[in-house]
Design a protein around this motif. Structure first.
Motif, short mmCIF file in Angstrom:
data_model
loop_
_atom_site.label_atom_id
_atom_site.label_comp_id
_atom_site.label_asym_id
_atom_site.label_seq_id
_atom_site.Cartn_x
_atom_site.Cartn_y
_atom_site.Cartn_z
N GLU A 144 -10.08 39.29 -12.12
CA GLU A 144 -10.99 40.55 -13.09
C GLU A 144 -12.23 39.45 -14.26
O GLU A 144 -12.61 40.22 -14.75
CB GLU A 144 -10.82 40.85 -13.52
CG GLU A 144 -10.27 42.23 -12.72
CD GLU A 144 -8.59 42.96 -13.04
OE1 GLU A 144 -8.54 44.15 -13.16
OE2 GLU A 144 -8.03 41.76 -11.89
N LEU A 189 -9.44 21.18 -5.36
CA LEU A 189 -9.84 20.86 -4.07
C LEU A 189 -9.23 20.50 -3.50
O LEU A 189 -8.31 19.43 -3.02
CB LEU A 189 -10.15 19.54 -4.96
CG LEU A 189 -11.71 19.11 -6.01
CD1 LEU A 189 -11.46 18.00 -6.67
CD2 LEU A 189 -12.51 19.04 -5.19
N ASP A 190 -7.56 21.26 -3.47
CA ASP A 190 -7.11 21.27 -2.65
C ASP A 190 -6.15 20.51 -3.02
O ASP A 190 -5.65 19.35 -1.38
CB ASP A 190 -7.24 21.98 -0.91
CG ASP A 190 -7.68 23.21 -0.70
OD1 ASP A 190 -7.28 23.98 -1.47
OD2 ASP A 190 -8.42 23.17 -0.20
N GLN A 221 -8.14 34.20 -8.87
CA GLN A 221 -7.97 35.53 -7.74
C GLN A 221 -5.64 34.89 -7.32
O GLN A 221 -4.79 35.55 -7.99
CB GLN A 221 -8.09 35.37 -6.60
CG GLN A 221 -7.82 37.21 -7.03
CD GLN A 221 -8.75 37.73 -5.05
OE1 GLN A 221 -8.17 37.88 -4.56
NE2 GLN A 221 -9.57 38.86 -5.52
N GLN A 222 -5.76 33.88 -7.52
CA GLN A 222 -4.78 33.63 -6.85
C GLN A 222 -3.63 33.38 -8.32
O GLN A 222 -2.62 34.03 -7.62
CB GLN A 222 -4.69 32.07 -6.33
CG GLN A 222 -4.64 32.84 -5.04
CD GLN A 222 -4.94 31.01 -3.80
OE1 GLN A 222 -4.97 29.66 -4.77
NE2 GLN A 222 -4.70 30.39 -2.54
N ASP A 236 -12.67 20.41 1.83
CA ASP A 236 -13.85 20.62 1.68
C ASP A 236 -15.17 20.36 2.00
O ASP A 236 -16.14 20.71 2.78
CB ASP A 236 -13.77 20.55 0.08
CG ASP A 236 -13.67 19.49 -0.23
OD1 ASP A 236 -14.41 18.63 -0.22
OD2 ASP A 236 -12.41 18.99 -0.69
N ARG A 296 -13.63 32.09 -7.35
CA ARG A 296 -12.94 33.84 -7.52
C ARG A 296 -11.54 33.38 -6.68
O ARG A 296 -10.63 34.57 -7.27
CB ARG A 296 -13.66 34.42 -7.05
CG ARG A 296 -15.01 34.50 -8.50
CD ARG A 296 -16.15 35.43 -7.49
NE ARG A 296 -17.09 34.92 -8.48
CZ ARG A 296 -17.17 35.19 -10.30
NH1 ARG A 296 -16.55 36.44 -10.65
NH2 ARG A 296 -18.10 35.40 -10.39
N LEU A 297 -11.78 32.66 -5.40
CA LEU A 297 -10.84 33.02 -4.98
C LEU A 297 -9.50 32.17 -6.15
O LEU A 297 -8.24 32.55 -5.37
CB LEU A 297 -10.76 31.81 -3.57
CG LEU A 297 -11.29 33.28 -2.49
CD1 LEU A 297 -10.95 32.41 -1.12
CD2 LEU A 297 -9.74 34.06 -2.07
N LYS A 298 -9.21 31.45 -6.31
CA LYS A 298 -8.12 30.42 -7.15
C LYS A 298 -8.06 30.88 -8.21
O LYS A 298 -7.08 31.14 -8.70
CB LYS A 298 -8.95 28.88 -7.59
CG LYS A 298 -9.29 27.64 -5.77
CD LYS A 298 -8.21 28.17 -4.88
CE LYS A 298 -8.17 26.69 -4.57
NZ LYS A 298 -7.03 26.48 -3.53
N LEU A 357 3.66 31.72 -6.88
CA LEU A 357 2.55 30.77 -6.25
C LEU A 357 3.16 29.24 -5.75
O LEU A 357 2.66 28.34 -5.07
CB LEU A 357 1.07 31.40 -6.86
CG LEU A 357 0.13 30.35 -6.58
CD1 LEU A 357 -0.51 30.85 -5.62
CD2 LEU A 357 -0.64 29.95 -7.62
N ALA A 395 -12.55 30.70 2.00
CA ALA A 395 -13.82 30.95 0.78
C ALA A 395 -15.20 30.41 2.50
O ALA A 395 -16.43 32.37 2.34
CB ALA A 395 -14.59 29.48 0.15
N LEU A 431 -13.65 40.01 -4.55
CA LEU A 431 -13.82 38.68 -5.00
C LEU A 431 -16.20 39.52 -4.43
O LEU A 431 -17.28 38.95 -4.68
CB LEU A 431 -14.06 38.32 -3.90
CG LEU A 431 -12.77 37.31 -3.80
CD1 LEU A 431 -12.03 36.71 -2.14
CD2 LEU A 431 -12.87 36.44 -4.73
N ALA A 464 -5.87 17.42 1.46
CA ALA A 464 -7.23 16.87 1.40
C ALA A 464 -7.81 15.35 1.05
O ALA A 464 -9.27 15.95 1.99
CB ALA A 464 -7.48 18.05 0.08
N LEU A 477 -17.57 31.62 -4.60
CA LEU A 477 -16.36 32.39 -3.42
C LEU A 477 -15.20 31.41 -3.65
O LEU A 477 -14.20 32.35 -4.13
CB LEU A 477 -17.04 32.54 -2.12
CG LEU A 477 -17.27 33.44 -1.29
CD1 LEU A 477 -17.12 33.38 -0.54
CD2 LEU A 477 -16.45 34.81 -2.43
N LEU A 478 -14.95 30.09 -4.19
CA LEU A 478 -13.95 29.75 -3.57
C LEU A 478 -13.23 29.78 -5.09
O LEU A 478 -12.43 29.43 -5.14
CB LEU A 478 -14.13 27.91 -3.31
CG LEU A 478 -13.03 27.07 -3.35
CD1 LEU A 478 -12.31 27.77 -2.82
CD2 LEU A 478 -13.39 25.71 -2.15
#
Ligand SMILES: Nc1ncnc2c1ncn2[C@@H]1O[C@H](COP(=O)(O)OP(=O)(O)OP(=O)(O)O)[C@@H](O)[C@H]1O
Ligand SMILES: [Mg+2]
Lengths: 253, 378
Positions: free
Chosen positions: A134, A159-160, A128-129, B31, A124-126, A184, B68, B105, B2, A121-122
């Motif tokens: 896609e 890893l933020d 997407q940002q 995380d 994909r999130l990144k 961004l 997430a 997602l 982080a 998920l993470l």
């Protein structure tokens, strides 16, 4: 943004195999700012960036990240410093055998204890940002140069980290995508207080995001200040030529 | 940021008030924190009787992992058709949270490959293979034409670069060829001497070694070493150029990659292999003689026996083969290099293929030569 210094470069002289590219540079990056390294092609922007992240040891001088010298550090200490920042290399440096999502998920897999579901998920999130939602399941070889670049930004952010080093993030991107990336970067810097060190010569994007910039010329800092200010009030001829996009005169010193 | 872990404070508390479940998140959602509470949170969402509310008022940092987690909770409840709400997420994280595109997602769209029937797949495989053969035949033709053209205009050879290839493939191979040949000669002499001594004919070991080394083992071992050292190097070198689009750059400059890259290498192979083969023959025979001396034969006797048994025909037979071996090994290396696909792994694949194909063709060619020589009584 406050005045706390997060990166300090002290008398850095660096280069390759005896060839000096950068001479006695000193400057600071403050926490939360967007710091731009400007300079012509081949002026040593990438070299400076690689020295700042400790990829090469300095010939003379040192680079301190949060007060610590990464080149001298080892073991756990070094790992701790490394986790403070993310890097996007000029060529993207994505792993060719993995999809974009796997590339982004790799640092999560190696450095965190997040469950698989969370990593997917993470990642994909990144992606997407950076506008690649896609294309998560594409291989780098199946994407365009600009997409590789954005995926590399996503991987650097995985890893933020508190500091992001980006080598020419918007070179080769179309104006709309480039503006999206700028947006961004601004949001991350504003909402998350992330510090950015960006090598660039895309002036439009530099004006849009840069808090402070240094201009490299002949291995030295030719100018330092706000990008707009440097443009409007150049301290010397080279700076003027750079910001006005004038060709270098044949006899310029 | 982080890197500072969230300390000892528990980031998640679950409260059930009536049918609704309340998840209270607090502190830094980095995380490490999310990893520690992920299964508990998702588990709570899976078992919640009714909807779930997430209270984020006490969150002071929400990284990607935090988002997430929120997405996973939302998805879980969405699937179960229960209500879900996030409350009190601080303003600065709100914007990022709202920008997330849920649809994209959820189900990663895997590009579907069309399924074909058996007949189509077999047909495709055959056509693909035939195409490959055609490409290979074209390659052979182009290399031959390129070599012929070099014969007319030797100046077209870029001598300095060619010489580097010759040095790498030839000069640098001398030690390993010497070592292998000497050992082969020794082993053969040693293995043969024992049984032949029983019949009192152990002096004929010299004949055996001379024949085997010059006709077969010299050329064969040299070619195999060349395939492992230089064929693979050619494939890797050209394959990397292909991956870096340097080959494409050559094409767009109007230079044929085959002429530019393959022809000089094949020529180097043709020149270098016979020389290495002769060298290998000499050292191989020396290895055999060395063992015989150890077994007590005087050198003079051995040399006399050798001069009687060594025939120029045998040496020639070996040499002629070696020209072809050299061409095949170098050609296969270049061809596999040019066939390289995309990505770093493709370079490894073509290197492997170059060695496998190279050695296979050497052995095949050797068999052909055996038959031809037999027919010609050569
Ligand atoms: N690995 C290397 N070995 C030796 N010299 C190098 C190496 N990488 C770069 N250089 C040299 O260092 C100088 C600066 O290169 P660098 O890549 O830092 O430039 P840059 O400012 O990033 O340019 P660009 O805008 O084109 O990316 C160049 O003169 C280059 O020749
Ligand atoms: Mg650069």
């Amino acid at each position: 943004m406050n005045d706390e210094k997060i990166i300090g470069v002290r008398g850095l002289t660096a280069g390759y195999a005896g060839r000096v590219i950068l001479r006695d540079l000193s400057f600071d990056v403050r926490r939360g700012e967007i710091f731009i390294i400007l300079g012509g092609s081949g002026s040593g922007k990438s070299t400076l960036l690689k020295n700042m992240i400790g990829l090469y040891p300095a010939m003379v001088g040192e680079v301190l990240i949060c007060g610590e010298d990464i080149v001298g550090a080892s073991g756990e200490n070094r790992e701790r410093i490394l986790r403070q920042f993310g890097v996007m290399y000029q060529g993207g440096a994505l792993f060719g055998s993995m999809t974009l999502a796997e590339n982004v998920a790799l640092p999560l897999e190696e450095c965190t204890r997040l469950p698989r579901e969370a990593r997917v998920l993470l990642a994909r999130l990144k992606l997407q940002q950076v506008g690649l939602g896609e294309f998560a399941d594409y291989l780098p070889s199946e994407t365009s140069g600009g997409m590789v670049k954005r995926a590399a930004v996503a991987r650097a952010m995985a890893l933020d980290p508190g500091i992001l080093f980006l080598d020419e993030p918007s070179a080769g991107l179309d104006p709309i995508t480039s503006a999206g990336l700028d947006e961004l970067i601004r949001v991350l810097s504003r909402d998350y207080g992330i510090t950015f060190v960006i090598a660039s010569h895309e002036l439009a994007s530099v004006y849009a995001i840069g808090d402070r910039a240094i201009l490299l010329e002949g291995g030295c800092i030719a100018a330092e200040g706000k990008p707009m200010q440097l443009r409007d009030d150049p301290p010397n001829d080279y700076v003027r030529a750079f910001f006005r996009r004038e060709p270098e005169r044949a006899h310029a010193t | 940021m982080a890197t500072e872990t969230s300390g000892q404070s528990v980031p998640l508390r679950v409260e059930s008030s009536g049918a609704e479940t309340l998840l209270m998140l607090a502190g830094r959602l980095d995380d490490a924190a999310v990893a520690s509470c992920w299964s508990k949170a998702v588990g709570a969402a899976r078992t919640a009787q009714d909807g779930v509310r997430v209270d984020c008022a006490k969150v002071d940092f929400c990284g990607g992992a935090g988002f997430a987690l929120l997405m996973a909770l939302e998805e879980t409840l969405h699937e179960r058709r229960k209500s879900f709400a996030v409350e009190g997420l601080p303003q600065r994280f709100r914007a990022m949270y709202e920008q997330i595109d849920r649809k994209k997602l959820e189900q990663p769209e895997v590009p579907q490959r069309e399924e074909f029937g058996l007949v189509t797949s077999v047909g495709e495989a055959v056509v693909g293979r035939v195409d490959e053969w055609r490409g290979e035949a074209e390659f052979v033709g182009e290399v031959t034409a390129g070599l012929a053209r070099l014969g007319h205009e030797p100046r077209r050879l870029r001598l300095r670069e060619w010489w580097v290839i010759v040095e790498k493939a030839g000069t640098n191979a001398l030690p390993i060829v010497a070592l292998i040949s000497f050992l082969m000669g020794m082993i053969m002499a040693f293995q043969a001497a024992m049984p032949m001594r029983q019949f009192g004919v152990d002096i004929f070991v010299v004949n055996l070694v001379a024949l085997a080394i010059t006709r077969e083992l010299g050329p064969l071992m040299t070619a195999i070493v060349l395939a492992g050292r230089s064929g693979s190097a050619f494939a890797a070198e050209i394959g990397t150029m292909k991956v870096n689009e340097e080959v494409a750059a050559l094409t767009t400059m109007g230079l044929s990659p085959v002429r530019f890259l393959a022809v000089p290498r094949v020529l180097a192979g043709i020149v270098v292999t016979p020389v290495l083969t002769i060298y290998s023959m000499v050292i191989g025979v020396a290895g055999g003689l060395f063992v015989m001396m150890m077994l007590g034969f005087p050198l003079a006797t051995l040399l006399h026996q050798l001069s009687g048994s060594l025939k120029i025909d045998d040496v020639l037979a070996g040499l002629i083969k070696s020209f072809f071996f050299g061409a095949v090994v170098a050609g296969v290396g270049c061809m596999r290099g040019l066939q390289t696909g995309a990505g770093a792994a493709a370079v490894g694949d073509s290197t492997t293929r170059s060695v496998v194909t190279g050695i296979f063709l050497i052995v095949l060619l050797d068999a052909v030569f055996a038959v031809v020589y037999y027919q010609l009584k050569f």
